[in-house]
Scaffold this motif. Structure first.
Motif, PDB file in Angstrom:
ATOM      1  N   LEU A 102       2.159   1.440  -9.519  1.00  0.00           N
ATOM      2  CA  LEU A 102       0.953   1.976  -8.905  1.00  0.00           C
ATOM      3  C   LEU A 102       1.313   2.284  -7.461  1.00  0.00           C
ATOM      4  CD1 LEU A 102      -1.740  -0.580 -10.168  1.00  0.00           C
ATOM      5  CD2 LEU A 102      -1.136   1.620 -11.174  1.00  0.00           C
ATOM      6  N   GLU A 142       0.065   3.860  -3.946  1.00  0.00           N
ATOM      7  CA  GLU A 142      -1.054   4.322  -3.133  1.00  0.00           C
ATOM      8  C   GLU A 142      -0.568   5.258  -2.033  1.00  0.00           C
ATOM      9  OE1 GLU A 142      -2.058  -0.180  -3.860  1.00  0.00           O
ATOM     10  OE2 GLU A 142      -0.277   0.993  -3.355  1.00  0.00           O
ATOM     11  N   CYS A 157      -4.083   6.883  -5.818  1.00  0.00           N
ATOM     12  CA  CYS A 157      -3.194   5.929  -6.483  1.00  0.00           C
ATOM     13  C   CYS A 157      -2.663   6.601  -7.738  1.00  0.00           C
ATOM     14  CB  CYS A 157      -3.937   4.653  -6.824  1.00  0.00           C
ATOM     15  SG  CYS A 157      -3.005   3.499  -7.852  1.00  0.00           S
ATOM     16  N   TRP A 208     -10.127  -0.428  -6.504  1.00  0.00           N
ATOM     17  CA  TRP A 208      -9.623  -0.493  -5.138  1.00  0.00           C
ATOM     18  C   TRP A 208     -10.116  -1.788  -4.515  1.00  0.00           C
ATOM     19  CZ3 TRP A 208      -6.079   2.668  -3.037  1.00  0.00           C
ATOM     20  CH2 TRP A 208      -5.856   3.910  -3.639  1.00  0.00           C
ATOM     21  N   TYR A 231      -5.598  -1.854  -1.670  1.00  0.00           N
ATOM     22  CA  TYR A 231      -4.738  -1.998  -2.841  1.00  0.00           C
ATOM     23  C   TYR A 231      -5.392  -1.359  -4.066  1.00  0.00           C
ATOM     24  CZ  TYR A 231      -2.346  -5.616  -0.130  1.00  0.00           C
ATOM     25  OH  TYR A 231      -1.655  -6.305   0.844  1.00  0.00           O
ATOM     26  N   CYS A 232      -4.587  -0.687  -4.840  1.00  0.00           N
ATOM     27  CA  CYS A 232      -5.002  -0.138  -6.126  1.00  0.00           C
ATOM     28  C   CYS A 232      -4.700  -1.167  -7.211  1.00  0.00           C
ATOM     29  CB  CYS A 232      -4.215   1.150  -6.363  1.00  0.00           C
ATOM     30  SG  CYS A 232      -4.447   1.912  -7.984  1.00  0.00           S
ATOM     31  N   GLY A 238      -0.787  -2.245  -6.827  1.00  0.00           N
ATOM     32  CA  GLY A 238       0.075  -1.427  -6.002  1.00  0.00           C
ATOM     33  C   GLY A 238       0.528  -2.200  -4.779  1.00  0.00           C
TER      34      GLY A 238
END
Length: 115
Positions: A4, A6, A22, A36, A94-95, A106
């Motif tokens: 993943l 971003e 992402c 997210w 963060y994803c 991610g």
């Protein structure tokens, strides 16, 4: 291998906008809920927005009306459109991808809202 990645973070003035993206690989993207999260220094990682595999959405109260999450299953991508940004939105974003068996993250992208 699940990835993943971003992108789209950066420095923006209060009231400005950013669009996070992402890109996912290594998973059956359409089968995963995408989210997210954000984490500011000294704070826990909190959910910002989530979109289910069917397209249903959830937003934290703090971002309702300002942020919009969307997904493009054809491109294995999830976006977070962030408008009317405030200094308190400053965090690493963060994803995540999750289903009942797996949860992936991610590496994060920094968003800084400052004049």
């Amino acid at each position: 291998q699940v990835q993943l990645v971003e992108s789209g973070g950066g420095l923006v003035q209060p009231g400005g906008s950013l669009r996070l993206s992402c890109a996912a690989s290594g998973i059956s993207f359409s089968m995963y809920a995408m989210g997210w999260y954000r984490q500011a220094p000294g704070n826990q990682r909190d959910l910002v927005a989530r979109i289910g595999s069917g397209g249903s959405t959830f937003y934290a109260d703090s971002v309702k009306g300002r942020f919009t999450i969307s997904r493009d299953d054809a491109k294995n991508t999830v976006h977070l459109q962030m408008n009317s940004l405030k200094p308190e939105d400053t965090a690493v974003y963060y994803c995540s991808a999750n289903n009942i068996l797996r949860n992936y993250w991610g590496q994060g992208t920094q968003v800084t809202v400052s004049s």
